[in-house]
Design a protein around this motif. Structure first.
Motif, PDB file in Angstrom:
ATOM      1  N   ARG A 259      72.549 120.678  22.314  1.00 44.93           N
ATOM      2  CA  ARG A 259      71.346 119.883  22.558  1.00 44.93           C
ATOM      3  C   ARG A 259      70.314 119.956  21.436  1.00 44.93           C
ATOM      4  NH1 ARG A 259      71.653 123.999  26.317  1.00 44.93           N
ATOM      5  NH2 ARG A 259      70.100 125.677  26.171  1.00 44.93           N
ATOM      6  N   ASP A 260      70.374 120.995  20.588  1.00 50.91           N
ATOM      7  CA  ASP A 260      69.389 121.114  19.524  1.00 50.91           C
ATOM      8  C   ASP A 260      69.651 120.185  18.352  1.00 50.91           C
ATOM      9  OD1 ASP A 260      68.202 123.062  21.043  1.00 50.91           O
ATOM     10  OD2 ASP A 260      68.929 124.752  19.843  1.00 50.91           O
ATOM     11  N   VAL A 261      70.835 119.596  18.273  1.00 49.79           N
ATOM     12  CA  VAL A 261      71.126 118.710  17.140  1.00 49.79           C
ATOM     13  C   VAL A 261      71.493 117.301  17.582  1.00 49.79           C
ATOM     14  CG1 VAL A 261      71.858 120.610  15.656  1.00 49.79           C
ATOM     15  CG2 VAL A 261      73.573 119.405  17.021  1.00 49.79           C
ATOM     16  N   THR A 262      71.402 117.003  18.875  1.00 52.01           N
ATOM     17  CA  THR A 262      71.700 115.654  19.352  1.00 52.01           C
ATOM     18  C   THR A 262      70.417 114.975  19.801  1.00 52.01           C
ATOM     19  OG1 THR A 262      72.146 116.394  21.623  1.00 52.01           O
ATOM     20  CG2 THR A 262      73.999 116.363  20.100  1.00 52.01           C
ATOM     21  N   ARG A 263      70.329 113.702  19.518  1.00 52.97           N
ATOM     22  CA  ARG A 263      69.109 112.956  19.864  1.00 52.97           C
ATOM     23  C   ARG A 263      68.899 112.894  21.372  1.00 52.97           C
ATOM     24  NH1 ARG A 263      67.992 108.892  16.179  1.00 52.97           N
ATOM     25  NH2 ARG A 263      66.313 108.253  17.580  1.00 52.97           N
ATOM     26  N   GLY A 264      70.004 112.871  22.141  1.00 50.19           N
ATOM     27  CA  GLY A 264      69.891 112.775  23.586  1.00 50.19           C
ATOM     28  C   GLY A 264      69.783 114.113  24.287  1.00 50.19           C
ATOM     29  N   ARG A 265      69.752 115.214  23.506  1.00 50.10           N
ATOM     30  CA  ARG A 265      69.668 116.566  24.071  1.00 50.10           C
ATOM     31  C   ARG A 265      70.843 116.871  25.001  1.00 50.10           C
ATOM     32  NH1 ARG A 265      66.746 120.356  21.984  1.00 50.10           N
ATOM     33  NH2 ARG A 265      66.249 121.271  24.032  1.00 50.10           N
ATOM     34  N   ASP A 266      71.981 116.261  24.718  1.00 52.89           N
ATOM     35  CA  ASP A 266      73.175 116.511  25.518  1.00 52.89           C
ATOM     36  C   ASP A 266      74.261 117.053  24.611  1.00 52.89           C
ATOM     37  OD1 ASP A 266      73.804 114.215  24.073  1.00 52.89           O
ATOM     38  OD2 ASP A 266      73.534 112.885  25.790  1.00 52.89           O
ATOM     39  N   GLY A 267      75.444 117.194  25.140  1.00 52.35           N
ATOM     40  CA  GLY A 267      76.560 117.681  24.339  1.00 52.35           C
ATOM     41  C   GLY A 267      77.338 116.527  23.721  1.00 52.35           C
ATOM     42  N   MET A 268      77.777 116.727  22.480  1.00 52.67           N
ATOM     43  CA  MET A 268      78.627 115.750  21.805  1.00 52.67           C
ATOM     44  C   MET A 268      79.783 116.491  21.147  1.00 52.67           C
ATOM     45  SD  MET A 268      75.794 113.191  20.069  1.00 52.67           S
ATOM     46  CE  MET A 268      77.029 111.952  19.717  1.00 52.67           C
ATOM     47  N   LEU A 269      80.895 115.797  20.986  1.00 52.92           N
ATOM     48  CA  LEU A 269      82.072 116.435  20.415  1.00 52.92           C
ATOM     49  C   LEU A 269      82.781 115.475  19.477  1.00 52.92           C
ATOM     50  CD1 LEU A 269      84.276 119.072  21.498  1.00 52.92           C
ATOM     51  CD2 LEU A 269      85.559 116.944  21.379  1.00 52.92           C
ATOM     52  N   LEU A 270      83.235 116.011  18.343  1.00 49.88           N
ATOM     53  CA  LEU A 270      84.105 115.283  17.429  1.00 49.88           C
ATOM     54  C   LEU A 270      85.445 115.996  17.376  1.00 49.88           C
ATOM     55  CD1 LEU A 270      84.606 113.079  15.278  1.00 49.88           C
ATOM     56  CD2 LEU A 270      83.834 114.740  13.564  1.00 49.88           C
ATOM     57  N   ALA A 271      86.501 115.273  17.722  1.00 46.28           N
ATOM     58  CA  ALA A 271      87.871 115.783  17.613  1.00 46.28           C
ATOM     59  C   ALA A 271      88.568 115.021  16.506  1.00 46.28           C
ATOM     60  CB  ALA A 271      88.618 115.593  18.936  1.00 46.28           C
ATOM     61  N   ASN A 272      89.171 115.751  15.571  1.00 47.98           N
ATOM     62  CA  ASN A 272      89.842 115.111  14.435  1.00 47.98           C
ATOM     63  C   ASN A 272      91.045 115.948  14.002  1.00 47.98           C
ATOM     64  OD1 ASN A 272      89.124 114.755  10.909  1.00 47.98           O
ATOM     65  ND2 ASN A 272      90.404 113.444  12.158  1.00 47.98           N
ATOM     66  N   PRO A 273      92.087 116.004  14.841  1.00 50.48           N
ATOM     67  CA  PRO A 273      93.284 116.756  14.451  1.00 50.48           C
ATOM     68  C   PRO A 273      94.048 116.066  13.336  1.00 50.48           C
ATOM     69  CG  PRO A 273      93.653 115.592  16.514  1.00 50.48           C
ATOM     70  CD  PRO A 273      92.206 115.422  16.187  1.00 50.48           C
ATOM     71  N   ARG A 556      71.458 116.955  10.703  1.00 51.24           N
ATOM     72  CA  ARG A 556      70.440 117.700  11.448  1.00 51.24           C
ATOM     73  C   ARG A 556      69.053 117.471  10.856  1.00 51.24           C
ATOM     74  NH1 ARG A 556      70.925 124.099  13.139  1.00 51.24           N
ATOM     75  NH2 ARG A 556      69.153 124.111  14.589  1.00 51.24           N
ATOM     76  N   ASP A 557      68.966 117.439   9.527  1.00 47.49           N
ATOM     77  CA  ASP A 557      67.641 117.252   8.919  1.00 47.49           C
ATOM     78  C   ASP A 557      67.400 115.831   8.413  1.00 47.49           C
ATOM     79  OD1 ASP A 557      69.048 117.079   6.509  1.00 47.49           O
ATOM     80  OD2 ASP A 557      68.590 119.141   5.930  1.00 47.49           O
ATOM     81  N   GLY A 558      68.379 114.939   8.620  1.00 45.26           N
ATOM     82  CA  GLY A 558      68.187 113.535   8.279  1.00 45.26           C
ATOM     83  C   GLY A 558      68.301 113.211   6.807  1.00 45.26           C
ATOM     84  N   THR A 559      68.917 114.087   6.012  1.00 44.38           N
ATOM     85  CA  THR A 559      69.036 113.850   4.578  1.00 44.38           C
ATOM     86  C   THR A 559      70.348 113.195   4.188  1.00 44.38           C
ATOM     87  OG1 THR A 559      69.920 116.090   4.241  1.00 44.38           O
ATOM     88  CG2 THR A 559      67.520 115.799   4.053  1.00 44.38           C
ATOM     89  N   ASP A 560      71.146 112.756   5.151  1.00 51.17           N
ATOM     90  CA  ASP A 560      72.461 112.194   4.860  1.00 51.17           C
ATOM     91  C   ASP A 560      72.452 110.684   4.711  1.00 51.17           C
ATOM     92  OD1 ASP A 560      71.955 111.508   7.475  1.00 51.17           O
ATOM     93  OD2 ASP A 560      73.815 112.364   8.293  1.00 51.17           O
ATOM     94  N   GLY A 561      71.264 110.068   4.794  1.00 56.91           N
ATOM     95  CA  GLY A 561      71.170 108.627   4.645  1.00 56.91           C
ATOM     96  C   GLY A 561      71.499 107.836   5.887  1.00 56.91           C
ATOM     97  N   LEU A 562      71.661 108.508   7.018  1.00 61.31           N
ATOM     98  CA  LEU A 562      72.017 107.821   8.263  1.00 61.31           C
ATOM     99  C   LEU A 562      70.835 107.659   9.213  1.00 61.31           C
ATOM    100  CD1 LEU A 562      75.530 109.421   8.977  1.00 61.31           C
ATOM    101  CD2 LEU A 562      75.023 107.184   7.968  1.00 61.31           C
ATOM    102  N   GLY A 563      69.621 107.869   8.719  1.00 62.26           N
ATOM    103  CA  GLY A 563      68.443 107.609   9.542  1.00 62.26           C
ATOM    104  C   GLY A 563      67.831 108.853  10.142  1.00 62.26           C
ATOM    105  N   THR A 564      67.148 108.661  11.260  1.00 62.96           N
ATOM    106  CA  THR A 564      66.407 109.726  11.931  1.00 62.96           C
ATOM    107  C   THR A 564      67.294 110.929  12.198  1.00 62.96           C
ATOM    108  OG1 THR A 564      65.082 108.023  13.012  1.00 62.96           O
ATOM    109  CG2 THR A 564      64.974 110.241  13.943  1.00 62.96           C
ATOM    110  N   PRO A 565      66.775 112.146  11.981  1.00 60.59           N
ATOM    111  CA  PRO A 565      67.589 113.341  12.203  1.00 60.59           C
ATOM    112  C   PRO A 565      68.153 113.404  13.615  1.00 60.59           C
ATOM    113  CG  PRO A 565      65.574 113.924  11.039  1.00 60.59           C
ATOM    114  CD  PRO A 565      65.421 112.481  11.451  1.00 60.59           C
ATOM    115  N   GLY A 566      69.290 114.061  13.724  1.00 61.38           N
ATOM    116  CA  GLY A 566      69.923 114.252  15.023  1.00 61.38           C
ATOM    117  C   GLY A 566      71.102 113.320  15.221  1.00 61.38           C
ATOM    118  N   PHE A 567      72.101 113.831  15.900  1.00 66.11           N
ATOM    119  CA  PHE A 567      73.315 113.060  16.120  1.00 66.11           C
ATOM    120  C   PHE A 567      73.168 112.090  17.288  1.00 66.11           C
ATOM    121  CE2 PHE A 567      75.294 116.477  13.672  1.00 66.11           C
ATOM    122  CZ  PHE A 567      76.235 115.776  12.931  1.00 66.11           C
ATOM    123  N   THR A 568      73.663 110.883  17.082  1.00 62.64           N
ATOM    124  CA  THR A 568      73.922 109.905  18.131  1.00 62.64           C
ATOM    125  C   THR A 568      75.396 109.542  18.029  1.00 62.64           C
ATOM    126  OG1 THR A 568      73.424 108.029  16.687  1.00 62.64           O
ATOM    127  CG2 THR A 568      71.577 108.980  17.951  1.00 62.64           C
TER     128      THR A 568
END
Length: 809
Positions: A259-273, A556-568
């Motif tokens: 929740r500390d790194v997601t914009r919605g304060r919920d859980g998110m997951l990336l799976a990439n086997p 997390r800090d918004g320096t990746d060029g994808l806009g406002t900090p935090g994952f969506t």
């Protein structure tokens, strides 16, 4: 587990779902899901776009029945091929010299599998009660899966199968539940015995007067899924992986975001086997539902009847290949004058011998029998490599007694929280060779290496690893003393492995991540330390792992060029398919400077090469490996030429600065300069333009592919068969060529209203070249397009392409 199922019911029950199912063909389901009678399977398969099946049933038998039928519709030939392998019948139908998908000659493969069946290993494991043996629910699901496969084969007929790969072939026939259990056992042994089956099948003592020179066996017996072993009884050799990707590419990326790194304060997951795109290592996407009992979506390894990477309504999880060793090699000190017995505590112990006959088809088509003797020690099978008149090597596999994995994945598929996933880990301890990352709707992120790891304490490792071996890993242990046997933990479900109390684990509210690095930097803010050396702490981060952590920090800090900090969900998807090349980010500018300062460079053979055009190509490149990126091919060829021959970086890797070193291309080094000359000349020899888009030379069935190797610094890993020239580029792929990398990609957000998920199965649902789902998702992958998952009843029913099949069996 019944209590867990009851607790989950209120969370996963979809209103009205049960009403969609027809009444069972025979007696009603009992409260625990068990059917009265031997049959009476009822199942419904609803396929949405891209052929994704959503299997709905009253009970576990029906759920397996529907899943087995759906999988057979898409991939019967592939599973039939796997069953032929697992039964040890390839030589009978295909001849002894052809090879399996992992490169093992048929005769060696058949000998290994026939020996395993003759030993009754899997049957003994099935005879155990849960948690060591399968739960009743799981048994019914496996039986149903085999029955569903057989139903499709019976309805269609082997002579009328839509896949030309096995249409009308004599090796296609009904399968049994035992075939599926053998497949599960084979998958579980991928980091141990399965990877060394040729070395096991060809092991034989040296003949009199003909001693063989010992060679160093595969360290720790660690091998990635899809590996094969070389060597023969008469000429030992070090086992080697098949032609294909490096170890750092046969793994995965996994992020559990809190929740500390997601914009919605919920859980998110990336799976990439990252696994092979051919053979039985592929993934199949599915949703499995018993209303009020289980509702899970995700992907399975071919032939396994459960979701192994996926999500429920409130929990999502993924796995990456653990960097830990999951087997040990023991050096046997042989009894003087008898190369088939060995000394333990000064006493001679005879090897167990098993005579294994294999039916072989001759060149004239006539069958004959080849008989081989397999040798086993108290530790496990004896290997071909290094067997002399004085010593031999044996393998002890931590997954040699493991069918528990399926119990665990079934329990995880019913879980709705990280806490319930942890309980599944504690109960079954069956994850064979992967890390686990998970998150839930509370925004709790969790990491655990709960895989089966040999219980070799630091003290025992120091005492028992043979001189010259690396004491930070299993190495080769001394088999001449019982004091070097594996230990046992009181909290371990079986003896010989570390229990949960020793396992690296981390719970956070920001994130946990892994890209096949060791556990230490799961989250750099909270390094994991203090666990046994067997967990291989302190291994330098590769560029793929470094990039993954940099990507999280930048979002997390918004320096990746994808806009406002935090994952969506959109920024998670954009991060995954950004196709950044980390070694290029670190070294491209230095390479351009070197190139411009030295417009004519000397190749390895002394030829003068004009590299001015290469300077311009690299300077114009965006350092990405999108399918249309120009410059990626040249960078790949350049870096391939440098390889491991000489230091690539001016500032080497520093354990004290694991995220910022190495850096600075060492352009002053003559070998680095020669590498650029060799790359330019090699691409010209291969008739590949310096500015060719990466997708023009990296293809699957003609479809341009993005990505590159993990060693090159791509997070989105894609490997294709290399060219024969010196340029190091990849050649256009046909389906017969080897390819691997990103397989099932899943980005999930666990909102309070339910999961929101996007997926890509990079090659499609079917291995049948005649299927519309053979490469349809490869096209999506090429264009960075995702499939919107249909998890709820309303989402599934609203699909305009919905097709429904109802089965009674």
């Amino acid at each position: 587990m019944r209590r867990l199922g009851s607790a989950v019911a209120s969370l996963c029950l979809v209103s009205g779902t049960a009403a969609l199912l027809p009444a069972p063909a025979s007696a009603a389901a009992e409260p625990d899901g068990k059917r009265v009678g031997d049959h009476g399977y009822t199942s419904q398969i609803r396929r949405t776009e891209y052929g994704i099946p959503h299997v709905l049933a009253h009970d576990y038998g029906g759920l397996g029945y529907g899943y087995g039928y759906a999988f057979a519709q898409d991939n019967l030939c592939q599973l039939a091929d796997q069953v032929t392998t697992l039964r040890g019948e390839r030589s009978r139908y295909l001849g002894p010299t052809e090879t399996t998908a992992d490169g093992t000659p048929n005769l060696a493969s058949d000998t290994y599998h026939q020996g395993l069946r003759q030993a009754g290993t899997v049957r003994r494991l099935l005879d155990r009660p849960a948690p060591l043996g399968p739960t009743p629910e799981l048994r019914r699901m496996v039986e149903g899966y085999a029955a569903g496969y057989n139903r499709y084969l019976r309805d269609t007929g082997a002579a009328h199968l839509p896949d030309p790969t096995c249409k009308g072939k004599p090796w296609v026939g009904p399968i049994s539940a035992m075939d599926i259990w053998n497949l599960v056992y084979d998958v579980n042994g991928a980091a141990g015995a399965t990877a060394l089956k040729q070395a096991i099948a060809t092991a034989a003592p040296p003949t009199a007067g003909k001693a063989t020179k010992p060679t160093k066996p595969l360290r720790g017996a660690t091998a990635a899924r899809g590996a094969g072993a070389g060597g023969s009884a008469s000429t030992p050799s070090t086992p080697s992986r098949r032609t294909g990707p490096r170890r750092d590419d046969l793994g995965s990326n996994g992020w559990a975001l809190g929740r500390d790194v997601t914009r919605g304060r919920d859980g998110m997951l990336l799976a990439n086997p990252h696994l092979a795109w051919i053979g039985g290592d592929r993934f199949y996407q599915v949703q499995l539902t018993i209303p009020g009992v289980i509702d899970v979506a995700g992907a399975s390894i071919y032939g396994t009847p459960l979701v192994e990477i996926g999500h429920t309504r409130a929990l999502a999880w993924t796995h990456t290949t653990s960097y830990t060793d999951h087997a040990s090699l023991y050096r046997l000190t042989l009894t003087p004058g008898d190369p088939t017995s060995y000394l333990v505590d000064g006493k001679a112990v005879p090897m167990t011998r098993r005579t294994v006959p294999v039916t072989v088809r001759g060149a004239d088509g006539k069958p004959s029998t080849v008989t081989t003797t397999l040798y086993t020690s108290r530790y496990g099978p004896v290997l071909a490599e290094g067997w002399t008149r004085t010593e031999a090597y044996a393998l002890r596999d931590a997954n040699a007694d493991n069918l528990r994995s399926m119990n665990e994945w079934l329990a995880i598929g019913r879980a709705q929280s990280v806490a319930q996933l942890k309980q599944a880990h504690q109960t079954y301890q069956g994850i064979p060779w992967t890390y686990t990352m998970a998150t839930d709707t509370t925004g709790t992120a969790y990491f655990n290496d709960s895989s089966a790891v040999p219980n070799v304490t630091d003290d025992r490792l120091k005492r028992c690893a043979l001189p010259g071996e690396d004491h930070d890993v299993a190495g080769v242990l001394d088999g001449s003393t019982s004091g070097c046997d594996w230990g046992s933990d009181p909290d371990a479900v079986v003896p010989g492995i570390f229990g949960p109390g020793h396992q690296p684990r981390l719970t956070r509210t920001d994130y946990v991540a892994n890209s096949n690095n060791d556990s230490t930097l799961t989250n750099p803010s909270a390094p994991l330390t203090g666990y046994p050396r067997m967990y291989r702490a302190g291994v330098p981060l590769g560029p793929r792992a470094q990039l993954g952590l940099q990507m999280i920090a930048g979002r997390r800090d918004g320096t990746d060029g994808l806009g406002t900090p935090g994952f969506t969900l959109p920024t998670l998807r954009a991060s995954m398919l950004g196709n950044r090349n980390y070694t290029a980010e670190l070294g491209r500018d230095d390479a351009v400077a070197m190139c411009r300062a030295h417009p004519v460079l000397t190749a390895t053979d002394g030829t003068e090469v004009d590299v001015r055009a290469a300077c311009g190509v690299l300077a114009a490149w965006d350092t990405r490996d999108d399918a249309d990126s120009r410059g990626a091919v040249l960078w790949q060829a350049f870096r391939t030429q440098v390889g491991g021959r000489h230091p690539w970086w001016r500032v080497p890797y520093d354990p004290a600065q694991p995220l910022t070193t190495p850096r600075g291309l060492n352009g002053d080094d003559p070998q680095v300069r020669r590498a650029l000359a060799d790359a330019v000349r090699g691409l010209a020899a291969d008739k590949v333009p310096l500015d060719a888009p990466i997708g023009s030379v990296q293809r699957w069935a003609g479809i341009p592919l993005p990505g590159c190797s993990g060693g090159e610094g791509c997070f989105n890993v894609v490997n294709a068969s290399p060219t024969s020239g010196s340029g190091g580029a990849t050649r256009p792929n046909s389906p017969e060529d080897y390819a691997s990398g990103s397989s099932f990609i899943m980005a999930t957000e666990l909102t309070s209203q339910g999961p929101r998920t996007r997926t890509i199965l990079t090659y499609g649902q079917s291995a049948n070249p005649e299927s519309p789902h053979y490469t349809d998702q490869a096209v999506l992958f090429s264009h960075k397009r995702w499939v919107t998952e249909r998890f709820t009843e309303a989402e599934t029913e609203s699909d305009p392409q919905l097709r429904t099949t109802t089965l009674h069996g």
